[in-house]
Design a protein around this motif. Sequence first.
Motif, PDB file in Angstrom:
ATOM      1  N   UNK A 175      35.278  36.495  37.536  1.00  0.00           N
ATOM      2  CA  UNK A 175      34.468  35.781  38.536  1.00  0.00           C
ATOM      3  C   UNK A 175      33.350  34.991  37.867  1.00  0.00           C
ATOM      4  N   UNK A 176      32.685  35.586  36.882  1.00  0.00           N
ATOM      5  CA  UNK A 176      31.572  34.905  36.201  1.00  0.00           C
ATOM      6  C   UNK A 176      32.036  33.659  35.446  1.00  0.00           C
ATOM      7  N   UNK A 177      33.324  33.576  35.112  1.00  0.00           N
ATOM      8  CA  UNK A 177      33.836  32.392  34.417  1.00  0.00           C
ATOM      9  C   UNK A 177      34.104  31.238  35.386  1.00  0.00           C
ATOM     10  N   UNK A 178      34.036  31.525  36.691  1.00  0.00           N
ATOM     11  CA  UNK A 178      34.290  30.507  37.713  1.00  0.00           C
ATOM     12  C   UNK A 178      32.957  29.879  38.147  1.00  0.00           C
ATOM     13  N   UNK A 179      32.872  28.532  38.201  1.00  0.00           N
ATOM     14  CA  UNK A 179      31.604  27.874  38.526  1.00  0.00           C
ATOM     15  C   UNK A 179      30.928  28.381  39.810  1.00  0.00           C
ATOM     16  N   UNK A 180      31.696  28.630  40.872  1.00  0.00           N
ATOM     17  CA  UNK A 180      31.075  29.032  42.131  1.00  0.00           C
ATOM     18  C   UNK A 180      30.686  30.517  42.176  1.00  0.00           C
ATOM     19  N   UNK A 181      30.939  31.272  41.094  1.00  0.00           N
ATOM     20  CA  UNK A 181      30.542  32.687  41.046  1.00  0.00           C
ATOM     21  C   UNK A 181      29.560  32.994  39.909  1.00  0.00           C
ATOM     22  N   UNK A 182      29.010  31.938  39.279  1.00  0.00           N
ATOM     23  CA  UNK A 182      28.073  32.167  38.173  1.00  0.00           C
ATOM     24  C   UNK A 182      26.791  32.838  38.654  1.00  0.00           C
ATOM     25  N   UNK A 183      26.370  32.543  39.885  1.00  0.00           N
ATOM     26  CA  UNK A 183      25.089  33.079  40.376  1.00  0.00           C
ATOM     27  C   UNK A 183      25.238  34.029  41.571  1.00  0.00           C
ATOM     28  N   UNK A 184      26.457  34.266  42.032  1.00  0.00           N
ATOM     29  CA  UNK A 184      26.670  35.181  43.166  1.00  0.00           C
ATOM     30  C   UNK A 184      26.394  36.615  42.698  1.00  0.00           C
ATOM     31  N   UNK A 185      25.567  37.373  43.435  1.00  0.00           N
ATOM     32  CA  UNK A 185      25.316  38.761  43.035  1.00  0.00           C
ATOM     33  C   UNK A 185      26.606  39.599  43.068  1.00  0.00           C
ATOM     34  N   UNK A 186      26.797  40.412  42.037  1.00  0.00           N
ATOM     35  CA  UNK A 186      27.945  41.317  41.971  1.00  0.00           C
ATOM     36  C   UNK A 186      27.413  42.716  41.684  1.00  0.00           C
ATOM     37  N   UNK A 187      27.684  43.636  42.600  1.00  0.00           N
ATOM     38  CA  UNK A 187      27.239  45.020  42.447  1.00  0.00           C
ATOM     39  C   UNK A 187      28.427  45.930  42.160  1.00  0.00           C
TER      40      UNK A 187
ATOM     41  N   UNK B 144      37.745  32.014  49.430  1.00  0.00           N
ATOM     42  CA  UNK B 144      36.473  31.815  50.123  1.00  0.00           C
ATOM     43  C   UNK B 144      35.352  32.345  49.233  1.00  0.00           C
ATOM     44  N   UNK B 145      34.392  31.477  48.890  1.00  0.00           N
ATOM     45  CA  UNK B 145      33.248  31.928  48.107  1.00  0.00           C
ATOM     46  C   UNK B 145      32.363  32.794  48.993  1.00  0.00           C
ATOM     47  N   UNK B 146      32.066  33.998  48.527  1.00  0.00           N
ATOM     48  CA  UNK B 146      31.280  34.950  49.308  1.00  0.00           C
ATOM     49  C   UNK B 146      29.840  34.998  48.804  1.00  0.00           C
ATOM     50  N   UNK B 147      28.974  35.682  49.562  1.00  0.00           N
ATOM     51  CA  UNK B 147      27.557  35.781  49.199  1.00  0.00           C
ATOM     52  C   UNK B 147      27.280  36.955  48.258  1.00  0.00           C
ATOM     53  N   UNK B 148      28.182  37.952  48.264  1.00  0.00           N
ATOM     54  CA  UNK B 148      28.011  39.147  47.442  1.00  0.00           C
ATOM     55  C   UNK B 148      29.364  39.788  47.197  1.00  0.00           C
ATOM     56  N   UNK B 149      29.561  40.316  45.978  1.00  0.00           N
ATOM     57  CA  UNK B 149      30.771  41.081  45.663  1.00  0.00           C
ATOM     58  C   UNK B 149      30.342  42.510  45.349  1.00  0.00           C
TER      59      UNK B 149
END
Length: 121
Positions: A68-80, A45-50
Amino acid sequence: MAKTVLSVDDSSSIRQMVAFTLKSAGYDVIEAADGQDGLNKAKMKTVDLVLTDQNMPIMDGLTLIRTLRSMPNYRTVPILMLTTESSDAMKMQGKAAGATGWLVKPFDPSKLLEVVKKVIG
């Protein structure tokens, strides 16, 4: 619809605190016990924030972020990063891996909410 946050930490007490804090503010929370578990759940499930710790068994936080950054659906998801690591060198590695921001444990629940609201609303 509630925004979903993936909380990745090998400490169950930290995961519980993060989940309690975020759920009380109306966010949905998916918990993962290490980087590999987090990656598996992120694929389902693609999430809004990690939110991820750095020092974990099986897969650490920086490896999780790079993956995650190598996956298309996680290129722009914020990761803290939410970690005890606070050195400038580690923060630079986090930024290079693709981390959006950095929070140091122990965390202040109101500060966590403030940062989460800033990055995903």
